[in-house]
Design an enzyme around this catalytic site. Structure first.
Site, short mmCIF file in Angstrom:
data_model
loop_
_atom_site.label_atom_id
_atom_site.label_comp_id
_atom_site.label_asym_id
_atom_site.label_seq_id
_atom_site.Cartn_x
_atom_site.Cartn_y
_atom_site.Cartn_z
N ASP A 1 0.48 -1.48 0.17
CA ASP A 1 0.17 -0.12 -0.20
C ASP A 1 0.69 1.10 -0.07
OD1 ASP A 1 -2.42 -1.25 0.06
OD2 ASP A 1 -2.17 -1.81 2.26
N ASP B 1 -14.29 -3.99 -2.22
CA ASP B 1 -13.22 -3.57 -0.72
C ASP B 1 -15.17 -3.61 0.01
OD1 ASP B 1 -10.85 -2.55 -1.14
OD2 ASP B 1 -11.04 0.02 -1.02
#
Length: 252
Positions: free
Chosen positions: A11, A130
């Site tokens: 990330d 998500d």
């Protein structure tokens, strides 16, 4: 037998690898190029790079960093963050990405999925989902987990498959960073409802969690971040463990 994939995730924020819990509480986790090189040496099957603030900041992914990482690794490399057009995909593939991951832009404009798949092939298109469990159902969130949608997770997964996606990266926001285990229920629901590969993400904390997700769902890959970044579970050790549990993995 198809080998299960172990996939570290980088990330990225401001050019650094970061990690949070439940999509918040972000902290530094190291240099992405050094981590990428380490994961190749340790035997990671693939690498995922997510520019987690590109969509919120309304910009494209960090192409120069993608180029630098791609030049250092020789395993499949998926890049996501701020991809809104076929041209964005072209730029990333030219920079060295093998696959691209779209999330918010796919929800906003589902035809983008078909456009990318038609232009470059389904094999290079990952749709990231998500998802968060609230009010008794799993719903899709966008904008780095900041914005809820009315989409239910299984139905959206089926829709993106029909539109041409080649793979789904399924992240449970409830489990993300908690190290309490993958969300086996929704991972199983999604992986049995579709015919394309599903990567489970969110919640890995022990070697047993990987065994569980591979034994109790049809996920073909498992993604993790902090346990790899901070050396809590070395990838070779994890693969040896999975091998002893009769999970088919590529040993290094």
């Amino acid at each position: 037998m198809l080998k299960k994939r172990i996939i570290p995730c980088l990330d990225i924020m401001n050019g650094r690898t970061v990690k949070g819990i439940n999509f918040v509480g972000i902290k530094d986790a190291g240099d992405p190029i050094e981590l990428a090189k380490k994961y190749v040496q340790e035997g990671a099957d693939e690498l995922v790079f997510l520019d987690i603030t590109a969509t919120i900041e309304n910009r494209t992914t960090l192409l120069q960093l993608v180029e630098r990482i791609a030049s250092e690794i020789n395993i499949p490399f998926t890049v996501g963050g701020g991809i809104n057009t076929v041209e964005d995909v072209s730029n990333l593939l030219n920079a060295g990405a093998d696959k691209v991951s779209v999330n918010s832009s796919a929800v906003k404009n589902p035809s983008l999925i078909t456009d990318i798949a038609t232009t470059f092939g389904s094999q290079c298109l990952v749709v990231a989902i998500d998802t968060k469990f609230e009010a008794d159902e799993w719903k899709v969130f966008v904008h780095g987990g900041r914005t809820p949608t009315e989409l239910t997770t299984v139905q959206w997964a089926q829709q993106v498959e029909a539109l041409g996606a080649g793979e789904i990266l399924l992240t449970s926001m409830n489990n993300d960073g908690t190290k309490g285990g993958f969300a086996l229920d929704i991972t199983n629901q999604v992986s049995t409802a579709i015919n394309i590969p599903v990567i489970a993400s969110g919640g890995a904390g022990t070697k047993k969690h990987f065994t569980e997700v591979f034994e109790q769902t049809k996920a073909t890959g498992a993604l993790a971040a902090s346990i790899f970044h901070y050396g809590e579970i070395p990838i070779p050790e994890l693969k040896e463990y999975l091998h002893t549990k009769n999970v088919a993995v590529r040993l290094t």
